[in-house]
Design an enzyme around this catalytic site. Structure first.
Site, PDB file in Angstrom:
ATOM      1  N   ASP A   6       0.547 -11.633   4.654  1.00 53.87           N
ATOM      2  CA  ASP A   6       0.216 -10.251   5.018  1.00 53.87           C
ATOM      3  C   ASP A   6      -0.869  -9.713   4.096  1.00 53.87           C
ATOM      4  OD1 ASP A   6       1.288  -7.601   6.476  1.00 53.87           O
ATOM      5  OD2 ASP A   6       0.802  -7.117   4.401  1.00 53.87           O
ATOM      6  N   LYS A   9      -4.964  -5.718   8.649  1.00 53.39           N
ATOM      7  CA  LYS A   9      -4.809  -4.337   9.139  1.00 53.39           C
ATOM      8  C   LYS A   9      -6.143  -3.605   9.164  1.00 53.39           C
ATOM      9  CE  LYS A   9      -0.566  -4.534   6.440  1.00 53.39           C
ATOM     10  NZ  LYS A   9      -0.824  -5.156   5.150  1.00 53.39           N
ATOM     11  N   HIS A  27      -3.140   0.568   9.834  1.00 54.79           N
ATOM     12  CA  HIS A  27      -2.567   0.663   8.493  1.00 54.79           C
ATOM     13  C   HIS A  27      -1.747   1.953   8.285  1.00 54.79           C
ATOM     14  CE1 HIS A  27      -3.282  -1.317   4.359  1.00 54.79           C
ATOM     15  NE2 HIS A  27      -2.146  -0.679   4.344  1.00 54.79           N
TER      16      HIS A  27
END
Ligand SMILES: NC(=O)c1ccc[n+]([C@@H]2O[C@H](COP(=O)([O-])OP(=O)(O)OC[C@H]3O[C@@H](n4cnc5c(N)ncnc54)[C@H](OP(=O)(O)O)[C@@H]3O)[C@@H](O)[C@H]2O)c1
Length: 274
Positions: free
Chosen positions: A43, A73, A106
């Site tokens: 991530d 993101k 985000h």
């Protein structure tokens, strides 16, 4: 590795590796270590400014691309339809990939009210086959509801701050009824006080595990996806070593009871930084 099935049928590792606050130069070695001990889900985010470092580790690995699950993101300042499409291309280039597994908004940044058009860009990327799943981060139920009303693709997941001091019981219930997974960021409360809490400490002793392992096990058993971060090789390994024990229902309830609704990060409705 235990996986979960997202609402569009694709599978995702339930435990991943996060790289917030990891320098570009540190990100490569940290991700390499994570892949070596067994993580397959990574991530990152454009704003972490380490996508190239992550990409370097992905380039060096012999693990087939289809066994990896890579998330990034779109940052707040890049929200908007065209802006998001450009941000996606930039992230993909830095990561050295030709598709993403998961692309997330985000923050909702409600003051700017651009998350619907941003999400529509994510839908285009999804329909074009450039990303296997799309979702959001830090969305309260009110923000998710708007997505469900005004957009077509149900978010695969909502990545929010979640740990035993912020258990997110209500949001989890809401997401469950909408077929949206909850993914926990700061699952270890950024290495904070919760690791010292007497309930966590006593369960660690009971199971001959560390406090961090007990907390990660709690996340997994309550059907949450977790993405702990560490740049310490021994901790990267420790945090992955959580599949050989089980908390009892009573253990789970004890951890549930220490919830304090206490955040480390900003409230989603109040975060408008770009
Ligand atoms: N979407 C969002 O808005 C958002 C926001 C925040 C985070 N995230 C994602 O979630 C990931 C995880 O969250 P996070 O980085 O905030 O916090 P975290 O994973 O809860 O905690 C990381 C901190 O805990 C320490 N730590 C790690 N393992 C430990 C262990 N076994 N024992 C004791 N301390 C330990 C780490 O230290 P060392 O590194 O020094 O070992 C680091 O300081 C991020 O990296 C990022 O990918 C997303």
């Amino acid at each position: 590795m235990k996986t979960v099935t997202l609402n569009n049928g694709i599978t995702m590792p339930q435990l991943g590796f996060g790289v917030w606050q990891v320098d570009e130069s540190e990100a490569g070695p940290a991700v390499e270590k994570a892949l070596e001990v067994g993580y397959r889900s990574i991530d990152t985010a454009a704003i972490y400014k380490n996508e190239r470092g992550v990409g370097q580790a992905l380039k060096n690995t012999h693990i087939p691309r289809e066994e990896l699950f890579i998330t990034t993101k779109v940052w707040n300042g890049d929200q908007g339809f065209d802006e998001t499409l450009r941000a996606f291309d930039a992230s993909l280039e830095k990561l050295g990939l030709d598709y993403l597994d998961l692309y997330l908004i985000h923050w909702p940044t409600p003051e700017y009210d651009t998350y619907i058009e941003t999400y529509k860009a994510l839908e285009k990327l999804y329909h074009d086959g450039r990303v296997r799943a799309i979702g959001v981060c830090n969305f309260d139920s009110v923000h998710v509801e708007r997505i469900l009303e005004e957009c077509e693709v149900t978010p695969a997941l909502n990545q929010v701050e979640c740990h035993p001091y912020l258990a997110q019981h209500e949001l989890k219930e809401f997401c469950k009824t909408s077929d949206i997974y909850v993914e926990a960021w700061s699952p270890l409360m950024q290495g904070g006080d919760v690791l010292e809490h007497h309930v966590i400490q006593s369960l660690a002793r009971k199971h001959s595990k560390t406090p961090a392992q007990v907390i990660l096990r709690w996340h997994l058993q309550r059907d949450t996806i977790a993405i702990p971060k560490s740049v310490t090789p021994a901790r990267i390994e420790e945090n992955f070593n959580v599949f050989d024990f089980e908390l009892t229902t009573q253990d789970m309830q004890k951890i549930d009871s220490i919830d304090r609704n206490e955040r480390q990060g900003p409230h989603p409705s109040e975060m408008n930084a770009r």
